[in-house]
Write a protein that holds these residues in place. Structure first.
Motif, PDB file in Angstrom:
ATOM      1  N   ARG A 181     -43.001  20.239  -0.136  1.00  0.00           N
ATOM      2  CA  ARG A 181     -41.543  20.172  -0.246  1.00  0.00           C
ATOM      3  C   ARG A 181     -40.972  19.464   0.981  1.00  0.00           C
ATOM      4  NH1 ARG A 181     -39.345  23.737   3.308  1.00  0.00           N
ATOM      5  NH2 ARG A 181     -40.588  25.541   3.907  1.00  0.00           N
ATOM      6  N   VAL A 187     -32.458  22.730   1.653  1.00  0.00           N
ATOM      7  CA  VAL A 187     -32.664  23.554   0.471  1.00  0.00           C
ATOM      8  C   VAL A 187     -31.867  22.916  -0.657  1.00  0.00           C
ATOM      9  CG1 VAL A 187     -32.264  25.850  -0.517  1.00  0.00           C
ATOM     10  CG2 VAL A 187     -32.906  25.635   1.877  1.00  0.00           C
ATOM     11  N   PHE A 188     -32.459  22.907  -1.818  1.00  0.00           N
ATOM     12  CA  PHE A 188     -31.755  22.355  -2.978  1.00  0.00           C
ATOM     13  C   PHE A 188     -30.504  23.211  -3.219  1.00  0.00           C
ATOM     14  CE2 PHE A 188     -30.828  21.044  -7.142  1.00  0.00           C
ATOM     15  CZ  PHE A 188     -31.531  19.898  -7.413  1.00  0.00           C
ATOM     16  N   VAL A 192     -41.838  17.635 -11.011  1.00  0.00           N
ATOM     17  CA  VAL A 192     -40.431  17.646 -10.596  1.00  0.00           C
ATOM     18  C   VAL A 192     -39.853  19.057 -10.699  1.00  0.00           C
ATOM     19  CG1 VAL A 192     -38.138  16.721 -11.064  1.00  0.00           C
ATOM     20  CG2 VAL A 192     -40.118  15.231 -11.206  1.00  0.00           C
ATOM     21  N   LEU A 240     -41.072  20.856  -7.784  1.00  0.00           N
ATOM     22  CA  LEU A 240     -40.450  20.377  -6.544  1.00  0.00           C
ATOM     23  C   LEU A 240     -39.067  21.004  -6.384  1.00  0.00           C
ATOM     24  CD1 LEU A 240     -40.507  18.493  -4.060  1.00  0.00           C
ATOM     25  CD2 LEU A 240     -39.432  16.758  -5.487  1.00  0.00           C
ATOM     26  N   TRP A 241     -38.298  21.010  -7.449  1.00  0.00           N
ATOM     27  CA  TRP A 241     -36.962  21.608  -7.381  1.00  0.00           C
ATOM     28  C   TRP A 241     -37.053  23.095  -7.069  1.00  0.00           C
ATOM     29  CZ3 TRP A 241     -33.974  19.502 -12.276  1.00  0.00           C
ATOM     30  CH2 TRP A 241     -33.780  18.121 -12.145  1.00  0.00           C
ATOM     31  N   GLN A 256     -39.540  24.876  -5.899  1.00  0.00           N
ATOM     32  CA  GLN A 256     -40.153  25.204  -4.610  1.00  0.00           C
ATOM     33  C   GLN A 256     -39.340  24.665  -3.446  1.00  0.00           C
ATOM     34  OE1 GLN A 256     -44.406  24.527  -4.429  1.00  0.00           O
ATOM     35  NE2 GLN A 256     -44.667  25.116  -6.563  1.00  0.00           N
ATOM     36  N   SER A 257     -38.335  23.846  -3.719  1.00  0.00           N
ATOM     37  CA  SER A 257     -37.421  23.397  -2.666  1.00  0.00           C
ATOM     38  C   SER A 257     -36.250  24.366  -2.524  1.00  0.00           C
ATOM     39  CB  SER A 257     -36.883  21.991  -2.961  1.00  0.00           C
ATOM     40  OG  SER A 257     -37.918  21.054  -2.901  1.00  0.00           O
ATOM     41  N   GLY A 258     -36.332  25.498  -3.188  1.00  0.00           N
ATOM     42  CA  GLY A 258     -35.323  26.537  -2.991  1.00  0.00           C
ATOM     43  C   GLY A 258     -34.164  26.500  -3.963  1.00  0.00           C
TER      44      GLY A 258
END
Lengths: 287, 510
Positions: free
Chosen positions: A31, A36-37, A130, A133-134, A136-138
C-alpha cells in the motif's frame, strides 16, 4: 433456460468477489506508505470517473492503449507481488498474462472465446488487486457507500440517458484489455458482460465491511453482492441491452452501511481489525 | 481506467506530498495548505494502521543527495539568499558593495570570500538584516546568556512553515504521538522555539502545557500529576527542558520523596545546553528508564539546526541551510577531527525575513574523522555534539579545553550537585577549574581530579566551592532564568502516587 454466457459471466463475477475476499485475508499488497483512502479520494475518483471516459474517447488509440497497458501491468504486478515474491516470477506472470491477452486478441479477434477466457482472467486478477489496494489502504465502509451512491447516480445517467457508456465500451472492446468480464452469446459478435467498475465495487464492499464491522458484516455484504449480480445478470441471459448495474449495487451498499453503522457505531480501523482478526500470514505484511 | 483506479488511492495525500517535496527540492515557497494535508495524511495513516508504511521515512525525510548534487543545490540556494540580502538589507547591501562581489554570480569557492557575520553585528543592529519587502510579525529575542539578547524578525509564513515542518518531523520520527502529554519547561522568552514546539505538538495532536522555568518542586509536582484526558497517557510522558533545569529536578527530586514510580516520563528533549552522560545516568534514578532526544538549534538560524543520531553526531539537513565549520584561530575550514565553530546560512524557502549569510554561531563542534560514518543519518553533513561556546572555551599551552570536556567530567561525579556549576580559565600548562561540590574533602577533590584527567582536561589548579556564589567565573546556566509563580511549589492538588503512598488523599480528585 438461461444462456450459458450467463453462467460464465456470473461464475467469473462470483470468482472475483470470492477471490478478493480470500486475498484480503491471505496477502498484504504494497500500500502507499502515506495516506489513507478517504472522502477526498472518493471525490477525486468520482470526478475522474466522469471525465476519464471522455478522455478515452478523445485520445488517439495508441495513447489509450498505452495508458491501459501501463495500468494493467502495474495492477497485475501489485497482485502477484505478495503471492510470488520473487521478482522474476512476478514479472513472468505479469508479462505472460499481458502477452497472452494481446496475442489472443490478434490471433482470434476481440469477440472470441479464447480472448474472453484470457481477458477475463486478467480482469478478475486486476479487480482483486484494485479492490484489495483500496481496502488495504484504509478505505472506510462509509467511503465505499458514498462512492457506491455517487456511482449509482452516475451510472444511471451515463448508461440510460447518454450514449457515453455504450460508446466507451464499443471503443475499448476493440482494444486489448477491455474492462469487461464477458462471454460470447452467439456467433454473431453478441456478448454478455459486466464492467470492471461494477465488479470492483461488488468486490471491495465486503472487504471494507469486514474491516469495519466484523466477519458477519463482511459475509452479509459478500452474499448481497453475489445475489445482486446474479439478479442483475439473469434477465440479460437472453438480451443484449446495457443496464446500469450500480443502480442496484449502490443503494444496497448504502443500506448495509447504514444498518451496520446504526447497530455497531464507529467503524474499526485497519489496526483494530488486524488486532481482532490477525492475518494468517501467507506473506509477511509489507507495510 | 486501471491506472486511475490504482493511482487514485490516497491521491489527496500524494498530491500534498508532491507539492511539499517540490518546494524542498526547488526552494520555492511552501504551500502551507499542502503541509496541513500532509500532516493530516500522516496522522490518519498512523491512526488507521498503527504506524506508517515502509518507505514513509524516505518520503518525509530530506532528499538523499550525493556530494556533487548537494554542492550544486546549496550553491543555488546560497546565491538566491545572497541576492536577496544584497538587494534588500542594509548590512549585506553595504558588505557586497565593499567586497565588489556580484551575489548572482557566486561560485562555491566564492562563498568563503564573504566574511562570517558576527553575532555582535546582528545584536547591534538587527533591523539591518531584515529584508525591505518582508512582513515581520515577530521579533524573537534570544535568552541572552552570552550578553545582550539577539533579535531576529520572523514573518507569519516562516512561523507557520517552521511549525508545519516540526510537526512532520515529529510525526515521521515518532518522537511525539497524539497520546503524549508534554511538559514544556523552557524560558518563556525563547519565543520562537516555544511557538514552533507547541505548534508542532498541536499538529501531532499531543497535549502540551507551558510549565515554564518555575520552582523545580512545582515542575516535579506537575510531572507527577495524574491526568484523566481521554486518549492521553495518564501522566506527562515527555519533558522538554534545558539540561541545567533537568539537573535541578534530579537534584531535589529524591529529597522530596519522588522516585521512578511517581512519573510516567518516556522521553526527555534536552535543548539549549549541553547534555552530559553523567546527567543522563543520574536522571534514570529519578525518572526511571527514559529516552533522551538531543538536537541543536538557535533562534538566529531556525529552522536550520542539527539532529542527533544514535551515535551522538549532529547531522544537518542540506536543503535547510549551509553548514560550515571554521577553525577558531584561523577562520579557515576545519579539517577532519578538528574543532571549529559552526557558521550557518539558513536557506529559502524556510528563511525569508532576517537574512543571515555565514552567521558565526560561536558554537564549537568537532568534525568527524575521515573514516566513513555508519549511523542512520550518515548521508547528511555531520559534526560532533556541541562542545560549548567559543567564548567560554579556553586556549592554553596544550591546545583547547571546551566546556563539554569539563562538564562531562564534573557531572559524572556524584558529589558534584546537578547541574554542575563551574568555571575554568587558562593557567600555565593547562587550566584552573573551580566547581561547586557537596563538600570540600580530599576524597571529593581526588574524584573530581580523576574524572577531569579521564576526560583529557589538563588540570593545573582545582578550587572547590560549596555555593555557586563563591565562583569567580561561573558558566551561565539557563536554569537561572527562573520565572516567578503565584502557585505554591508543593504537590499538585490532583492525586499523585506519592500522595497515595503517604495516605494524603482519600478520594480521587478529577
Amino acid at each position: 433456460m438461461l444462456h450459458p454466457a450467463f453462467y460464465a459471466v456470473l461464475g467469473h463475477a462470483a470468482g472475483t468477489v470470492l477471490l478478493s475476499w480470500c486475498y484480503f485475508r491471505w496477502y498484504r499488497v504494497t500500500r502507499p506508505p502515506l495516506g489513507v483512502f478517504n472522502l477526498r479520494d472518493v471525490a477525486i475518483m468520482v470526478v475522474s470517473i466522469v471525465l476519464v471516459p471522455y478522455l478515452y474517447l478523445a485520445l488517439p488509440t495508441w495513447l489509450v492503449v498505452g495508458l491501459v497497458v501501463v495500468g494493467v501491468l502495474s495492477v497485475l504486478y501489485l497482485v502477484w507481488e505478495p503471492v510470488l515474491r520473487a521478482r522474476w516470477g512476478i514479472w513472468l506472470a505479469t508479462l505472460g498474462l499481458a502477452v497472452a491477452d494481446v496475442g489472443a486478441m490478434h490471433a482470434y479477434g476481440a469477440v472470441s472465446t479464447p480472448f474472453f477466457v484470457i481477458n477475463n482472467v486478467v480482469l478478475v486478477l486486476s479487480t482483486v488487486g484494485v479492490a484489495n489496494l483500496w481496502a488495504q489502504s484504509g478505505m472506510k465502509a462509509r467511503d465505499a457507500a458514498v462512492l457506491g451512491a455517487a456511482l449509482a447516480f452516475y451510472d444511471f445517467v451515463a448508461t440510460t440517458q447518454l450514449s457515453l457508456m455504450t460508446d466507451l465500451v464499443a471503443r475499448l472492446a476493440e482494444l486489448p484489455f477491455p474492462p469487461l468480464v464477458a462471454w460470447q452469446l452467439d456467433g454473431h459478435g453478441q456478448w454478455l458482460g459486466i464492467g470492471m467498475g461494477d465488479l470492483m465495487l461488488a468486490s471491495v464492499f465486503p472487504l471494507v465491511m469486514r474491516k469495519a464491522f466484523g466477519r458477519a458484516a463482511g459475509l452479509t455484504a459478500l452474499a448481497v453482492s453475489l445475489g445482486a449480480l446474479a439478479a442483475v445478470l439473469a434477465p440479460f441471459g437472453w438480451s443484449v441491452e446495457a443496464f446500469p448495474v450500480m443502480i442496484v449495487l449502490g443503494p444496497l451498499m448504502v443500506a448495509q452501511y447504514a444498518g451496520w453503522a446504526h447497530r455497531q457505531g464507529t467503524e474499526r480501523t485497519t489496526w483494530q481489525y488486524l488486532q481482532a482478526e490477525p492475518i494468517v500470514a501467507r506473506s509477511g505484511p509489507r507495510g | 481506467l486501471f491506472g486511475f483506479f490504482q493511482g487514485g488511492a490516497v491521491f489527496g495525500t500524494a498530491l500534498a506530498q508532491l507539492r511539499v517535496a517540490s518546494s524542498i527540492v526547488f526552494g520555492t515557497p511552501f504551500d502551507l495548505g499542502s503541509f496541513d494535508r500532509l500532516i493530516e495524511g500522516v496522522r490518519e495513516t498512523q491512526q488507521e494502521f498503527g504506524g506508517l508504511g515502509s518507505g514513509a521515512a524516505e518520503l518525509l525525510g530530506p532528499p538523499m543527495l550525493d556530494e556533487q548534487t548537494r554542492r550544486e543545490v546549496q550553491l543555488r540556494r546560497f546565491r538566491t539568499q545572497a541576492e536577496r540580502a544584497a538587494r534588500e538589507t542594509a548590512y549585506y547591501g553595504a558588505l557586497f558593495a565593499h567586497l565588489g562581489l556580484d551575489p548572482a554570480r557566486l561560485r562555491y569557492e566564492d562563498i568563503r570570500r564573504i566574511p562570517p557575520t558576527p553575532k555582535e553585528a546582528l545584536r547591534a543592529d538587527p533591523d539591518a538584516f531584515v529584508r525591505q519587502t518582508a512582513r515581520p510579525v515577530l521579533r524573537a529575542m534570544t535568552t541572552g546568556t552570552t550578553g545582550w539578547p539577539t533579535s531576529v524578525a520572523f514573518s507569519a509564513y516562516e512561523l507557520q512553515s517552521t511549525v508545519a515542518l516540526g510537526g512532520v518531523g515529529a510525526l515521521a520520527s515518532g518522537r511525539i504521538t497524539p497520546e503524549d502529554i508534554v511538559q514544556h519547561s523552557m524560558s518563556s522568552r525563547a519565543t520562537v522555539g516555544n511557538i514552533a514546539f507547541a505548534g508542532a505538538c498541536a499538529r501531532v495532536g499531543a497535549q502540551v502545557y507551558m510549565a515554564g522555568l518555575v520552582e523545580p518542586a512545582h515542575a516535579l509536582a506537575l510531572l507527577a500529576e495524574r491526568r484523566h484526558v481521554p486518549g492521553k497517557k495518564p501522566r506527562a510522558s515527555m519533558l522538554v527542558t534545558y539540561p541545567s533545569y533537568l539537573g535541578q529536578l534530579i537534584e531535589i527530586g529524591p529529597g522530596l520523596g519522588y522516585g521512578p514510580a511517581d512519573f510516567g516520563l518516556e522521553s526527555i528533549l534536552a535543548a539549549g545546553e549541553m547534555l552530559t552522560e553523567g546527567l543522563k545516568a543520574r536522571c534514570q534514578r529519578l525518572f526511571g528508564p527514559t529516552r533522551f532526544v538531543e538536537n541543536y538549534g538557535m533562534t538566529e538560524t531556525l529552522p536550520f539546526g542539527g539532529d542527533s543520531c544514535s551515535e551522538g553526531h549532529l547531522h544537518f539537513e542540506p536543503s535547510l541551510g549551509l553548514l560550515e565549520v571554521l577553525a577558531p584561530d584561523t577562520s579557515v575550514p576545519a579539517g577532519p577531527s578538528e574543532a571549529g565553530t559552526i557558521v550557518a546560512t539558513p536557506f529559502p524557502p524556510y528563511r525569508e525575513t532576517t537574512m543571515l549569510l555565514r552567521y558565526d554561531t560561536q558554537d564549537v563542534v568537532r568534525l568527524p574523522a575521515t573514516a566513513p560514518l555508519t549511523c542512520s543519518l550518515r548521508n547528511l553533513p555531520s559534526t560532533s555534539n556541541i562542545l560549548g561556546k567559543l567564548r567560554l572555551s579556553v586556549r592554553h599551552d596544550g591546545g583547547w579545553t571546551f566546556p563539554r570536556d569539563v562538564q562531562e567530567a564534573l557531572e559524572a561525579v556524584e558529589d558534584v550537585p546537578l547541574p554542575a556549576r563551574y568555571g575554568f580559565w587558562a593557567v600555565p600548562g593547562g587550566v584552573a577549574i573551580e566547581v561547586v561540590a557537596r563538600s570540600d574533602t580530599p576524597a571529593i577533590r581526588r574524584a573530581v581530579a580523576r574524572q577531569l584527567e579521564e576526560h583529557g582536561v589538563p588540570l593545573r589548579e582545582l578550587r572547590m566551592a560549596t555555593d555557586h556564589g563563591q565562583l569567580r567565573h561561573p558558566i551561565p546556566l539557563r536554569c537561572d532564568l527562573r520565572e516567578a509563580s503565584f502557585s505554591s511549589p508543593g504537590p499538585s492538588p490532583a492525586t499523585t502516587d506519592m500522595d497515595r503512598r503517604e495516605g494524603l488523599v482519600v478520594g480521587e480528585v478529577r
